[in-house]
Every structure is written in C-alpha cells, then in structure tokens.
Design an enzyme around this catalytic site. Structure first.
Site, PDB file in Angstrom:
ATOM      1  N   SER A   1      38.671  13.890  21.501  1.00 41.11           N
ATOM      2  CA  SER A   1      40.044  14.159  21.955  1.00 41.11           C
ATOM      3  C   SER A   1      40.687  15.289  21.164  1.00 41.11           C
ATOM      4  O   SER A   1      40.325  16.436  21.340  1.00 41.11           O
ATOM      5  CB  SER A   1      40.927  12.919  21.978  1.00 41.11           C
ATOM      6  OG  SER A   1      42.083  13.187  22.761  1.00 41.11           O
TER       7      SER A   1
ATOM      8  N   CYS B   1      38.897   9.028  21.474  1.00 37.65           N
ATOM      9  CA  CYS B   1      38.315   8.121  22.469  1.00 37.65           C
ATOM     10  C   CYS B   1      36.931   7.644  22.026  1.00 37.65           C
ATOM     11  O   CYS B   1      36.182   7.093  22.825  1.00 37.65           O
ATOM     12  CB  CYS B   1      38.216   8.826  23.822  1.00 37.65           C
ATOM     13  SG  CYS B   1      39.804   9.331  24.474  1.00 37.65           S
TER      14      CYS B   1
ATOM     15  N   HIS C   1      51.946  20.274  13.401  1.00 35.65           N
ATOM     16  CA  HIS C   1      53.054  21.204  13.625  1.00 35.65           C
ATOM     17  C   HIS C   1      53.890  21.204  12.353  1.00 35.65           C
ATOM     18  O   HIS C   1      54.241  20.126  11.852  1.00 35.65           O
ATOM     19  CB  HIS C   1      53.908  20.775  14.820  1.00 35.65           C
ATOM     20  CG  HIS C   1      53.114  20.631  16.078  1.00 35.65           C
ATOM     21  ND1 HIS C   1      52.663  21.717  16.802  1.00 35.65           N
ATOM     22  CD2 HIS C   1      52.661  19.534  16.722  1.00 35.65           C
ATOM     23  CE1 HIS C   1      51.977  21.280  17.854  1.00 35.65           C
ATOM     24  NE2 HIS C   1      51.962  19.957  17.818  1.00 35.65           N
TER      25      HIS C   1
END
Length: 122
Positions: A69, A89, A74
């Site tokens: 995934s 996943c 940020h």
C-alpha cells in the site's frame, strides 16, 4: 466430518498520527525524509516500489508506494509538526513499527498514534 470453510479476506492495517515538536532541521530536508521513508518501509517489512517527494513552502510531502500500500509524511517545519500515515494490506507487515521508526527519526517530543483495522471478509 465437515471441513472448515474459510472466507476470502482482505488485510488492512493502518497506523497514522500527528508528530509534535519535531526536529526542524529534518522536517524541511527532502533527501533526508526520502531516506527515512525508505528505511521505514524496511523496518515495517514492506516492499518499496517508489518514492515521490514535493517541496511545498518550507515543508515536504513524501509518498512511498509499497507493494502492500503506502507510507506518507507531510511536514510543516514552521510549526515543528508532521503527519504520518502507514497503511498495509500485507499480513506479513508491521505498519506500527514503520510509524514508530519515523517518530524516532523526526525526533518528535510527543505524538498521537491511531490504529485502524481495515480488514474485510467476503
């Protein structure tokens, strides 16, 4: 004797949170953050496919695509702040370990960590 029927299952493990009072010398350094996200994928036993980064103002946004995934960071150096999301996943992965590695490398003095099980059976 009847056999056990197993239903198809999608694994979904997400760890995300906010990091406060981080080391500002790291938060604005795109190359350093790229190395951190690469190592976080390794720490979480994820297969790294690609890393993209963008300098946005003083901050940086990093997206690591892993086979299982993604990992995102940020940053807002002006607030000593970052957000992190690790989603997988893969049953063999450890997104919590990847998240905590990032917390350590950004030298967050405090952080929130949320965990969500997004798995489904059909």
């Amino acid at each position: 004797m009847m056999g056990v029927v197993s239903l198809p299952r999608v694994i979904g493990k997400q760890v995300y949170g906010s990091l406060y009072e981080c080391d500002t010398t790291v938060l604005g350094e795109q190359k350093v953050l790229e190395q951190i996200v690469r190592k976080a994928a390794e720490e979480g036993n994820m297969t790294l496919l690609d890393v993209k980064a963008w300098k946005i103002g003083d901050g940086v946004s990093i997206v690591a695509i892993v086979l299982e995934s993604h990992i995102t960071i940020h940053t807002w150096p002006e607030y000593n702040f970052a957000t992190v999301d690790v989603y997988s996943c893969g049953s063999h992965t450890d997104p919590r370990k990847a998240f905590l590695y990032i917390v350590k490398e950004l030298k967050a003095r405090r952080y929130t960590m949320n965990e969500a099980d997004r798995s489904s059976e059909f």
